[in-house]
Scaffold this motif. Structure first.
Motif: not given
Length: 113
Positions: A15-20, A36-43, A48-49
């Motif tokens: 999945h695109e978001s999981r791979l990212a 939180g940092e990861l969520r910000e990076k991935l928007d 969902t995260l």
């Protein structure tokens, strides 16, 4: 690595978001990132995260640790390297000149090769 384990890891990364997310964590190194940092990076929205991280956890590709109020997520380099080894174990049908990618060994921040 067993075939079913490899399939689970590949499915988790499909999945695109999981791979990212996984790529961000690999890039972050052994210190990982806070959720939180990861969520910000991935928007991505928090729920969902969380769902995506649960899939990656289920495939043993990431693990996390609570640090007070923060949850720090880290890539599981052992599992990642095992998957890479599984995918390349018969590289080039055993020809001596075949050189599969080296295993990833994360460095602490600030250490350069």
């Amino acid at each position: 690595m067993e075939t079913t384990t490899a399939l689970g890891a590949l499915n988790a990364l499909s999945h695109e978001s999981r791979l990212a997310a996984f790529r961000q964590l690999v890039q972050a190194g052994p210190d990982g990132m806070s959720v939180g940092e990861l969520r910000e990076k991935l928007d991505l929205p928090p729920a969902t995260l969380t769902a995506h991280l649960n899939v990656l956890r289920g495939a043993a590709l990431v693990h996390d640790q609570r640090e007070g109020r923060v949850i720090r997520v880290r890539a599981n380099y052992l599992q990642m390297n095992a998957l890479l080894a599984y995918l390349t174990e018969n590289c080039c049908a055993g020809v001596e000149t075949c050189t599969p990618a080296a295993a990833c060994t994360p460095r602490p921040k600030g250490v350069r090769r």
